[in-house]
Design a protein around this motif. Sequence first.
Motif, mmCIF file in Angstrom:
data_model
loop_
_atom_site.group_PDB
_atom_site.id
_atom_site.type_symbol
_atom_site.label_atom_id
_atom_site.label_comp_id
_atom_site.label_asym_id
_atom_site.label_seq_id
_atom_site.Cartn_x
_atom_site.Cartn_y
_atom_site.Cartn_z
ATOM 1 N N LEU A 1 0.837 -1.199 0.000
ATOM 2 C CA LEU A 1 0.000 0.000 0.000
ATOM 3 C C LEU A 1 0.870 1.247 0.000
ATOM 4 C CD1 LEU A 1 -2.919 1.167 0.250
ATOM 5 C CD2 LEU A 1 -2.517 1.224 2.711
ATOM 6 N N THR A 2 0.685 2.083 -1.022
ATOM 7 C CA THR A 2 1.423 3.344 -1.098
ATOM 8 C C THR A 2 0.457 4.482 -1.402
ATOM 9 O OG1 THR A 2 1.841 3.203 -3.479
ATOM 10 C CG2 THR A 2 3.480 2.165 -2.010
ATOM 11 N N VAL A 3 0.831 5.661 -0.983
ATOM 12 C CA VAL A 3 0.032 6.842 -1.285
ATOM 13 C C VAL A 3 -0.007 7.054 -2.796
ATOM 14 C CG1 VAL A 3 -0.132 9.343 -1.013
ATOM 15 C CG2 VAL A 3 0.422 7.908 0.955
ATOM 16 N N ASP A 4 1.118 6.856 -3.450
ATOM 17 C CA ASP A 4 1.159 7.031 -4.904
ATOM 18 C C ASP A 4 0.198 6.073 -5.604
ATOM 19 O OD1 ASP A 4 3.063 8.970 -4.495
ATOM 20 O OD2 ASP A 4 4.737 7.799 -5.303
ATOM 21 N N GLY A 5 0.177 4.810 -5.167
ATOM 22 C CA GLY A 5 -0.721 3.821 -5.758
ATOM 23 C C GLY A 5 -2.180 4.169 -5.539
ATOM 24 N N VAL A 6 -2.492 4.638 -4.345
ATOM 25 C CA VAL A 6 -3.868 5.044 -4.044
ATOM 26 C C VAL A 6 -4.244 6.277 -4.870
ATOM 27 C CG1 VAL A 6 -5.384 5.975 -2.240
ATOM 28 C CG2 VAL A 6 -3.947 3.981 -1.761
ATOM 29 N N ALA A 7 -3.337 7.227 -4.976
ATOM 30 C CA ALA A 7 -3.610 8.432 -5.760
ATOM 31 C C ALA A 7 -3.891 8.067 -7.220
ATOM 32 C CB ALA A 7 -2.438 9.405 -5.664
ATOM 33 N N GLU A 8 -3.057 7.216 -7.770
ATOM 34 C CA GLU A 8 -3.246 6.815 -9.170
ATOM 35 C C GLU A 8 -4.572 6.081 -9.358
ATOM 36 O OE1 GLU A 8 -1.181 3.781 -12.315
ATOM 37 O OE2 GLU A 8 0.142 4.935 -10.996
ATOM 38 N N HIS B 1 -5.048 13.729 -7.200
ATOM 39 C CA HIS B 1 -3.631 14.094 -7.297
ATOM 40 C C HIS B 1 -2.899 13.659 -6.030
ATOM 41 C CE1 HIS B 1 0.013 16.431 -7.903
ATOM 42 N NE2 HIS B 1 -0.351 16.482 -9.181
ATOM 43 N N LYS B 2 -1.692 13.148 -6.221
ATOM 44 C CA LYS B 2 -0.973 12.587 -5.067
ATOM 45 C C LYS B 2 -0.629 13.624 -4.002
ATOM 46 C CE LYS B 2 3.698 12.401 -6.981
ATOM 47 N NZ LYS B 2 4.795 11.487 -7.334
ATOM 48 N N THR B 3 -0.396 14.876 -4.389
ATOM 49 C CA THR B 3 -0.119 15.879 -3.343
ATOM 50 C C THR B 3 -1.344 16.087 -2.453
ATOM 51 O OG1 THR B 3 -0.670 17.689 -4.856
ATOM 52 C CG2 THR B 3 1.663 17.099 -4.653
ATOM 53 N N THR B 4 -2.529 15.964 -3.017
ATOM 54 C CA THR B 4 -3.759 16.083 -2.230
ATOM 55 C C THR B 4 -3.868 14.908 -1.257
ATOM 56 O OG1 THR B 4 -4.849 17.217 -4.051
ATOM 57 C CG2 THR B 4 -6.272 16.252 -2.362
ATOM 58 N N ARG C 1 -3.696 15.266 2.890
ATOM 59 C CA ARG C 1 -4.804 14.879 3.771
ATOM 60 C C ARG C 1 -4.494 13.640 4.610
ATOM 61 N NH1 ARG C 1 -11.233 14.691 2.726
ATOM 62 N NH2 ARG C 1 -11.734 13.910 4.770
ATOM 63 N N TRP C 2 -3.809 12.633 4.029
ATOM 64 C CA TRP C 2 -3.608 11.367 4.736
ATOM 65 C C TRP C 2 -2.153 11.112 5.133
ATOM 66 C CZ3 TRP C 2 -7.335 11.822 0.881
ATOM 67 C CH2 TRP C 2 -8.642 11.536 1.288
ATOM 68 N N THR C 3 -1.211 11.848 4.656
ATOM 69 C CA THR C 3 0.212 11.794 4.967
ATOM 70 C C THR C 3 0.916 10.532 4.463
ATOM 71 O OG1 THR C 3 -0.236 13.071 6.959
ATOM 72 C CG2 THR C 3 1.939 12.086 6.788
ATOM 73 N N ASN C 4 0.383 9.349 4.812
ATOM 74 C CA ASN C 4 1.048 8.097 4.441
ATOM 75 C C ASN C 4 0.035 6.946 4.454
ATOM 76 O OD1 ASN C 4 0.654 7.468 7.192
ATOM 77 N ND2 ASN C 4 2.692 8.197 7.730
ATOM 78 N N ALA C 5 0.544 5.738 4.230
ATOM 79 C CA ALA C 5 -0.326 4.557 4.181
ATOM 80 C C ALA C 5 -1.070 4.357 5.504
ATOM 81 C CB ALA C 5 0.494 3.316 3.837
#
Length: 182
Positions: free
Chosen positions: A21-28, A33-36, A40-44
């Motif tokens: 689980l990664t923030v980048d994977g969730v964003a995609e 957008h991954k910065t959003t 909001r969530w900082t990390n996994a």
Amino acid sequence: MREAVLRATLGELAERGYQGLTVDGVAERSGVHKTTVYRRWTNADGLISDALEVSEREPWPLPDTGSLQGDLRAITRLVLTSFTDPESGPVASAFVAAAVQSGRAAEALHRFFAARHQQAAEVVRRAVERGELPADTDAEEVIRIAVAPVYYRLFITREPMTERDTARAADAAALAAREGLL
């Protein structure tokens, strides 16, 4: 946006588990957008905590078989099914794995289970009202005692767990409650 991110979190957990689980994977996956997502969530761990927080507020389907033993059997079967179902099982197991590796996820999982136990305790309160159990029965403890063997075998010993095993766990908790031990 939150709903899309949380759906994506659950999808990523189902496919990749906690370790993947990664923030980048969730964003995609969510299209956010991954910065959003990072803001909001900082990390996994933040994603998992939020997903568990949303889940803890969802009502749990409570059985009403007319007896404590029947209700506890239904609850222990439901717990087993939630972890062995091909769709929901990987996500539920990923939450447990996350809690082992992250203090923040562990706190969120604790709150989730506390809410589930509180909801499920209604079947015990109904049993008290029917006169099946002593009035001073600790309803949440009965639930914890009933489901504990399921979690133990699924996550500690990794032994197979059958419906017969879930019935035995439920029956033991019902007997202990009737005897005034809980």
